[in-house]
Write an enzyme that holds these catalytic residues in place. Structure first.
Site, PDB file in Angstrom:
ATOM      1  N   HIS A  63       0.977  -1.357  -0.084  1.00 56.99           N
ATOM      2  CA  HIS A  63       0.074  -0.085   0.071  1.00 56.99           C
ATOM      3  C   HIS A  63       0.933   1.339   0.099  1.00 56.99           C
ATOM      4  O   HIS A  63       0.736   2.303  -0.613  1.00 56.99           O
ATOM      5  CB  HIS A  63      -0.809  -0.024   1.254  1.00 56.99           C
ATOM      6  CG  HIS A  63      -1.721  -1.231   1.394  1.00 56.99           C
ATOM      7  ND1 HIS A  63      -1.639  -1.995   2.474  1.00 56.99           N
ATOM      8  CD2 HIS A  63      -3.045  -1.550   0.758  1.00 56.99           C
ATOM      9  CE1 HIS A  63      -2.656  -2.851   2.363  1.00 56.99           C
ATOM     10  NE2 HIS A  63      -3.457  -2.443   1.244  1.00 56.99           N
ATOM     11  N   VAL A 110       4.692  -5.283  -4.718  1.00 57.20           N
ATOM     12  CA  VAL A 110       5.835  -5.423  -3.479  1.00 57.20           C
ATOM     13  C   VAL A 110       5.714  -6.629  -3.013  1.00 57.20           C
ATOM     14  O   VAL A 110       4.673  -7.145  -2.540  1.00 57.20           O
ATOM     15  CB  VAL A 110       5.608  -4.143  -2.779  1.00 57.20           C
ATOM     16  CG1 VAL A 110       6.585  -4.133  -1.697  1.00 57.20           C
ATOM     17  CG2 VAL A 110       5.382  -2.949  -3.500  1.00 57.20           C
ATOM     18  N   SER A 134      -2.354  -8.170   3.390  1.00 56.65           N
ATOM     19  CA  SER A 134      -2.941  -7.939   4.542  1.00 56.65           C
ATOM     20  C   SER A 134      -3.211  -9.325   5.125  1.00 56.65           C
ATOM     21  O   SER A 134      -3.307  -9.419   6.339  1.00 56.65           O
ATOM     22  CB  SER A 134      -4.321  -7.236   4.678  1.00 56.65           C
ATOM     23  OG  SER A 134      -4.067  -5.828   4.017  1.00 56.65           O
ATOM     24  N   ARG A 135      -3.409 -10.068   4.279  1.00 62.93           N
ATOM     25  CA  ARG A 135      -3.978 -11.629   4.586  1.00 62.93           C
ATOM     26  C   ARG A 135      -2.419 -12.423   5.217  1.00 62.93           C
ATOM     27  O   ARG A 135      -2.836 -13.383   5.735  1.00 62.93           O
ATOM     28  CB  ARG A 135      -4.613 -12.479   3.707  1.00 62.93           C
ATOM     29  CG  ARG A 135      -5.974 -11.897   3.584  1.00 62.93           C
ATOM     30  CD  ARG A 135      -6.862 -12.539   2.566  1.00 62.93           C
ATOM     31  NE  ARG A 135      -8.214 -12.074   2.483  1.00 62.93           N
ATOM     32  CZ  ARG A 135      -8.784 -11.610   1.404  1.00 62.93           C
ATOM     33  NH1 ARG A 135      -7.915 -11.059   0.560  1.00 62.93           N
ATOM     34  NH2 ARG A 135     -10.177 -11.311   1.566  1.00 62.93           N
TER      35      ARG A 135
HETATM   36  P1  AMP Z   1      -6.448  -4.025  -0.283  1.00 62.87           P
HETATM   37  O1  AMP Z   1      -6.209  -3.360   1.029  1.00 62.87           O
HETATM   38  O2  AMP Z   1      -5.858  -5.538  -0.164  1.00 62.87           O
HETATM   39  O3  AMP Z   1      -7.750  -4.080  -1.043  1.00 62.87           O
HETATM   40  O4  AMP Z   1      -5.538  -3.399  -1.496  1.00 62.87           O
HETATM   41  C1  AMP Z   1      -5.566  -2.108  -1.775  1.00 62.87           C
HETATM   42  C2  AMP Z   1      -4.793  -1.587  -3.069  1.00 62.87           C
HETATM   43  O5  AMP Z   1      -3.373  -1.918  -2.624  1.00 62.87           O
HETATM   44  C3  AMP Z   1      -5.029  -2.455  -4.116  1.00 62.87           C
HETATM   45  O6  AMP Z   1      -5.072  -1.627  -5.380  1.00 62.87           O
HETATM   46  C4  AMP Z   1      -4.034  -3.715  -4.276  1.00 62.87           C
HETATM   47  O7  AMP Z   1      -3.763  -4.289  -5.602  1.00 62.87           O
HETATM   48  C5  AMP Z   1      -2.675  -2.902  -3.643  1.00 62.87           C
HETATM   49  N1  AMP Z   1      -1.965  -3.905  -3.182  1.00 62.87           N
HETATM   50  C6  AMP Z   1      -2.166  -4.725  -2.142  1.00 62.87           C
HETATM   51  N2  AMP Z   1      -1.200  -5.634  -2.110  1.00 62.87           N
HETATM   52  C7  AMP Z   1      -0.031  -4.897  -2.947  1.00 62.87           C
HETATM   53  C8  AMP Z   1       1.150  -5.305  -2.927  1.00 62.87           C
HETATM   54  N3  AMP Z   1       1.940  -6.283  -2.342  1.00 62.87           N
HETATM   55  N4  AMP Z   1       1.976  -4.692  -4.042  1.00 62.87           N
HETATM   56  C9  AMP Z   1       1.298  -3.680  -4.653  1.00 62.87           C
HETATM   57  N5  AMP Z   1       0.115  -3.402  -4.470  1.00 62.87           N
HETATM   58  C10 AMP Z   1      -0.610  -4.112  -3.632  1.00 62.87           C
END
Ligand code: AMP
Length: 289
Positions: A37, A176, A186-187
């Site tokens: 994020h 990343v 997050s999981r």
């Molecule tokens: P989430 O909180 O999991 O819904 O993710 C929010 C945003 O962060 C989404 O656009 C995800 O694709 C991005 N995101 C989550 N994990 C990663 C990661 N490891 N690398 C890059 N972007 C991420």
């Protein structure tokens, strides 16, 4: 940094930014923020005058029996991470306001949302598309940032932004990873130590499959065999899907063959213990082929 919960208050602040001629960037998240994020937030910070991060565990993108209740919530740490990344607005939406009594309008993206995670999680992309459309309508950013780790989601969002003429530029940032290749998620915090040791197999398998394609293997069947060899599915790692598809529209490849120079997505979803992890690699199209 402003921390706001109410939709109207957040919309008002963003209105004032736009009225002042400032370029606004939005990074939608579900919180439990990590370096993945942070990379989106930093890119938005570098490219926009004002950065809004939304933090909302969107209930409608979870199916019955999925991990909505167990989804990690780390509000104070999220505020600190946003602050550190130079965010101007941390927007914690409330479910009662996003989905008030009588709510009945959904955004459904069709073909591109059907395979892969759409097949395993039938209501997922309807929930994602609906909440992202709402967040874009509230913040009305010039740019919105998504991660390539959720590749299908980024395609679904790009599609809906175009189809609905939302006038927002969708920017997609690289995944990343942890030093051992595991995509940050997050999981990941749900993984036990032994599960954490198994999880990097997913990315290793994707890289092995990608390398095979890059050495000229055109048969999807062979690429999937290689993927399975390295994934070593068993009780500790159960495959939900492992697929090779067109990177642009996510369709199956005609004849099970990768055309020379075609853009290809190799995507995996797997359960490690009870935690469902997704990851992918993309081979971009080669215009010289
Ligand atoms: P989430 O909180 O999991 O819904 O993710 C929010 C945003 O962060 C989404 O656009 C995800 O694709 C991005 N995101 C989550 N994990 C990663 C990661 N490891 N690398 C890059 N972007 C991420």
């Amino acid at each position: 940094m402003r921390v706001i919960e109410g939709l109207e208050e957040a919309a008002g602040l963003c209105d004032r930014w736009r009225a002042a001629g400032l370029g606004v960037g939005l990074v939608p998240t579900m919180g439990a923020l990590h370096e993945g994020h942070a990379s989106l937030l930093r890119r938005a910070r570098a490219e926009c005058d004002r950065v809004a991060a939304s933090i909302f565990v969107n209930p409608t993108q979870f199916g019955p029996g999925e991990d909505l209740a167990a989804y990690p919530r780390t509000r104070d740490a999220d505020v600190a991470l946003c602050e550190g990344a130079g965010v101007d607005l941390a927007f914690f939406a409330r479910a009662e306001e996003v989905y008030p009594e009588g709510f009945q309008t959904w955004v459904t993206v069709e073909h591109i949302a059907r395979p892969l995670c759409g097949a395993s999680r039938p209501v997922h992309f309807r929930g994602v598309a609906t909440v992202v459309t709402q967040l874009l309508a509230i913040v009305r950013p010039h740019r919105a940032y998504f991660g390539a780790k959720d590749y299908q989601q980024s395609r679904v969002v790009a599609r809906l932004a175009r189809d609905l003429h939302l006038g927002v530029e969708i920017r997609v940032c690289d995944a990343v990873r942890e030093p051992d290749g595991l995509a940050m998620s997050s999981r990941n915090r749900h993984l036990s130590l032994p599960e954490r040791a198994v999880a990097p197999r997913i990315y290793r398998a994707l890289v092995a499959a990608r390398d095979l394609v890059l050495t000229g293997e055109a048969r999807v069947g062979r690429v999937l065999e290689r993927l399975h060899e390295v994934l070593e599915p068993g009780p500790e790692l159960r495959i939900d899907y492992a697929e090779v598809r067109d990177a642009e529209d996510l369709r199956e490849l005609p004849g099970g063959r990768i055309a020379r120079g075609a853009g290809v997505l190799i995507a995996v979803a797997a359960f490690v213990g009870n935690t469902r992890l997704i990851d992918n690699v993309v081979i971009p199209p080669d215009p010289r082929a």
